[in-house]
Design a protein around this motif. Structure first.
Motif, PDB file in Angstrom:
ATOM      1  N   UNK A 241      28.140  39.708  44.102  1.00 27.42           N
ATOM      2  CA  UNK A 241      29.511  39.428  43.697  1.00 27.42           C
ATOM      3  C   UNK A 241      29.924  40.615  42.838  1.00 27.42           C
ATOM      4  N   UNK A 242      31.091  41.196  43.118  1.00 25.36           N
ATOM      5  CA  UNK A 242      31.441  42.453  42.475  1.00 25.36           C
ATOM      6  C   UNK A 242      32.911  42.506  42.089  1.00 25.36           C
ATOM      7  N   UNK A 243      33.189  43.425  41.165  1.00 23.35           N
ATOM      8  CA  UNK A 243      34.552  43.713  40.766  1.00 23.35           C
ATOM      9  C   UNK A 243      34.627  45.154  40.291  1.00 23.35           C
ATOM     10  N   UNK A 244      35.814  45.606  39.919  1.00 21.04           N
ATOM     11  CA  UNK A 244      35.996  46.986  39.481  1.00 21.04           C
ATOM     12  C   UNK A 244      35.361  47.188  38.112  1.00 21.04           C
ATOM     13  N   UNK A 245      34.587  48.270  37.971  1.00 21.58           N
ATOM     14  CA  UNK A 245      33.985  48.621  36.692  1.00 21.58           C
ATOM     15  C   UNK A 245      34.695  49.784  36.042  1.00 21.58           C
ATOM     16  N   UNK A 246      34.086  50.292  34.970  1.00 19.49           N
ATOM     17  CA  UNK A 246      34.707  51.384  34.222  1.00 19.49           C
ATOM     18  C   UNK A 246      33.897  52.668  34.337  1.00 19.49           C
ATOM     19  N   UNK A 247      32.599  52.575  34.074  1.00 18.40           N
ATOM     20  CA  UNK A 247      31.699  53.725  34.163  1.00 18.40           C
ATOM     21  C   UNK A 247      30.303  53.208  34.464  1.00 18.40           C
ATOM     22  N   UNK A 248      29.408  54.122  34.863  1.00 18.77           N
ATOM     23  CA  UNK A 248      28.065  53.694  35.262  1.00 18.77           C
ATOM     24  C   UNK A 248      27.351  52.921  34.165  1.00 18.77           C
ATOM     25  N   UNK A 314      32.975  38.934  47.222  1.00 19.47           N
ATOM     26  CA  UNK A 314      31.602  38.774  47.703  1.00 19.47           C
ATOM     27  C   UNK A 314      31.345  39.822  48.780  1.00 19.47           C
ATOM     28  N   UNK A 315      30.132  40.382  48.784  1.00 23.20           N
ATOM     29  CA  UNK A 315      29.819  41.398  49.791  1.00 23.20           C
ATOM     30  C   UNK A 315      28.331  41.370  50.115  1.00 23.20           C
ATOM     31  N   UNK A 316      28.024  41.564  51.393  1.00 21.82           N
ATOM     32  CA  UNK A 316      26.624  41.667  51.805  1.00 21.82           C
ATOM     33  C   UNK A 316      26.226  43.136  51.841  1.00 21.82           C
ATOM     34  N   UNK A 317      25.177  43.480  51.122  1.00 15.82           N
ATOM     35  CA  UNK A 317      24.609  44.824  51.132  1.00 15.82           C
ATOM     36  C   UNK A 317      23.517  44.840  52.192  1.00 15.82           C
TER      37      UNK A 317
END
Length: 375
Positions: A241-248, A314-317
């Motif tokens: 489950x993912x969203x936009x981040x800022x930096x590593x 949601x995304x499948x890697x």
């Protein structure tokens, strides 16, 4: 995530033999893995010097080898079946080995089948090894080479550190009876593979350090190769489950993805926590970042509830092969970028062409873990 193809190391043909032995040649965690995607290019052939020990160990004489009379292909097939039992209750078939079989690795030496089997038994007691055989092939008239991975936990220490070794074994065959008369191991992680190798001993000790990772589910992977500077891993597919981040090194967006597993979804289902937390950069400047939490492996993306927030996906890697560099301590932005450059440089040095972007996997909560034990 790094993608690579491992080239195999083929030895020059030399007739093995049982004569006298002559010695010759990051998420949030305590070791944050950093992975890079790269294109592959054919590896250069290994230096002959690395294998001179194996050649001299199995050499009968400098004249032309005798015409093979042993079913070497059949012995290779036998090893495919037998070696996976190296550390289980069944064990290897001792009748396939000469009584005076000569075993060498960088820190161990035995000259009889009894010593050889004792070494295996000792490893079983102290380390609980998991042995993975990758391939077996004939590399000489009376010689077979195998590639393997061995993952071990050192049980006597309270934190039970995990030790990883990958490499090749050169198996010499006695042409008179068709039995294995020599077994020489070469570790990928060191240069000096001759017995007794201080470099090899240090490689063991440095893997005994104190570290801590949560007892949570993590994406499954197999270590294909461990060098002095990075690991090559083959990951199984997993869902994030993912969203936009800022930096590593940042945590912006973490509350949104964590909220999903804590019940902020279409069915208010609470989903078990896993590790690590990934931050994934997709551009050369490492500024186009997403933050991800891995979902439990028993979950199917079609049956998972929808996120309540539009920015959460949601995304499948699909998994694949990745190069990873592990390091300890707090993964600040400067540290992460330094490690990314080091990993990229080592891959290029080994003839691999890195692709753009990388992933940081953090395994430990930075607010609850001493920095020196974080992975």
């Amino acid at each position: 995530m790094a993608t690579t193809h491992l080239t195999t190391q083929i030895l020059r043909q030399a007739p093995p033999v049982c004569g006298s032995f002559r010695r010759v040649t990051t998420g949030l965690s305590s070791s944050s893995p950093l992975t890079i995607t790269f294109k592959t290019r054919k590896e250069p052939s290994p230096k002959n010097q690395k294998f001179k020990w194996a050649r001299k160990l199995s050499l009968v004489e400098e004249s032309s080898p005798p015409k093979p009379t042993v079913d070497v292909e059949g012995l290779a097939t036998f090893l495919y079946d037998d070696l996976p039992h190296l550390f289980d209750d069944q064990g290897i078939d001792r009748t396939a080995y000469d009584e005076q079989v000569k075993f060498r690795d960088p820190i161990t030496k035995h000259d009889t089948i009894s010593g050889y089997l004792f070494n295996i038994s000792l490893l079983k007691v102290l380390f609980r090894p998991l042995f993975q055989l990758h391939w077996v092939k004939q590399t000489g008239p009376y010689e077979i080479t195998t590639r393997w991975t061995m993952v071990m936990k050192f049980m006597p220490l309270p934190w039970k550190p995990e030790l990883v070794f990958t490499g090749t074994s050169v198996m010499g065959i006695n042409p008179n009876n068709g039995k294995f008369c020599s077994h020489v191991d070469f570790w990928d992680s060191i240069e000096n593979n001759e017995y007794f190798s201080l470099e090899g001993l240090w490689d063991v000790f440095r893997q005994l350090r104190v570290y801590k990772t949560p007892d949570l589910e993590t994406p499954r992977y197999q270590i294909l190769k461990r060098t002095a500077n990075y690991e090559v891993r083959k990951y199984e597919p997993f869902i994030v489950v993912e969203t936009i981040g800022e930096k590593l090194s940042g945590s912006n967006g973490f509350n949104a993805v964590a909220g999903y597993i804590f019940g902020k979804n279409s069915t208010t289902e609470k989903i078990p926590m896993t590790t690590p937390v990934f931050t994934h950069a997709l551009d050369p400047e490492l500024s186009d970042v997403s933050i991800q939490i891995v979902l439990p492996s028993e979950k199917d993306i079609s049956s998972l509830p929808d996120p309540s927030q539009e920015t959460v996906k949601l995304r499948k890697v699909e998994g694949g092969v990745a190069a990873a560099l592990k390091f300890s301590g707090k993964p600040t932005e400067d540290v992460v970028r330094e490690k990314e450059k080091a990993l990229r440089s080592n891959l290029m040095k080994d003839g691999l062409k890195p692709r753009i972007g990388c992933m940081l996997a953090r395994y430990n909560d930075p607010g609850r873990t001493w920095s020196f034990t974080m992975v």
